[in-house]
Write a protein that holds these residues in place. Structure first.
Motif, short mmCIF file in Angstrom:
data_model
loop_
_atom_site.label_atom_id
_atom_site.label_comp_id
_atom_site.label_asym_id
_atom_site.label_seq_id
_atom_site.Cartn_x
_atom_site.Cartn_y
_atom_site.Cartn_z
N ILE A 34 -54.46 -7.66 -34.27
CA ILE A 34 -54.27 -8.94 -35.19
C ILE A 34 -53.62 -8.81 -36.90
O ILE A 34 -54.14 -8.11 -37.18
N GLY A 35 -52.47 -9.42 -36.76
CA GLY A 35 -51.80 -9.14 -38.18
C GLY A 35 -51.06 -7.81 -38.56
O GLY A 35 -50.78 -7.82 -39.62
N TYR A 71 -50.20 -3.14 -31.34
CA TYR A 71 -51.38 -3.81 -30.42
C TYR A 71 -52.19 -2.53 -29.73
O TYR A 71 -51.41 -1.65 -29.62
N GLU A 112 -49.95 -12.03 -33.18
CA GLU A 112 -50.83 -13.36 -33.45
C GLU A 112 -52.12 -13.05 -32.97
O GLU A 112 -52.15 -12.36 -31.69
N LEU A 113 -53.00 -14.07 -33.20
CA LEU A 113 -54.44 -13.96 -33.04
C LEU A 113 -54.42 -14.20 -31.29
O LEU A 113 -55.05 -13.40 -30.71
N GLU A 114 -53.70 -14.92 -30.89
CA GLU A 114 -53.75 -15.45 -29.54
C GLU A 114 -53.17 -14.27 -28.60
O GLU A 114 -53.77 -14.15 -27.45
N GLU A 115 -52.05 -13.70 -29.07
CA GLU A 115 -51.68 -12.61 -28.19
C GLU A 115 -52.79 -11.44 -27.99
O GLU A 115 -53.23 -10.75 -26.96
N VAL A 116 -53.48 -11.12 -29.09
CA VAL A 116 -54.57 -10.05 -28.97
C VAL A 116 -55.62 -10.61 -28.30
O VAL A 116 -56.45 -9.80 -27.61
#
Length: 102
Positions: free
Chosen positions: A38-39, A43, A17-21
């Motif tokens: 992201i997506g 990572y 998810e965006l927040e994780e990256v």
């Protein structure tokens, strides 16, 4: 000591998810790093480390990456790619760049 750009990617079983990256990006920023993933089910990060050899650069990069992953609270996926390029190699690879960087 030489500056090295170390790229590392880990792959798992779910889409990041965006927040994780963003958390990973914040965690690698002190190392001059950037984060990706992201997506995707991967990572990764590109980090800058100082080392005398490629092996030492990879070792330092892996350690900084692992610390950043833990700080970001990401799952500990297995590393699937590691590469290290020295500043000198990077300059040699692009004949359009001179010592001044342009």
């Amino acid at each position: 000591m030489v500056r090295w750009s170390v790229g590392i990617e880990a792959e798992g079983d779910r889409v990041m998810e965006l927040e994780e990256v963003v958390e990973l990006a914040d965690a690698v920023a002190p190392s001059g790093g950037i984060a990706t993933g992201i997506g995707t089910t991967r990572y990764g990060a590109q980090l800058v480390v100082l080392a005398d050899t490629r092996d030492e650069a990879v070792e330092k990069g892996r350690a900084e990456f692992a610390a950043a992953v833990a700080k970001a609270g990401l799952p500990g996926y297995p590393v699937v790619r590691v590469e290290a390029v020295s500043e000198d190699e990077d300059m040699d690879a692009d004949p359009d760049l001179d010592a001044a960087g342009g």
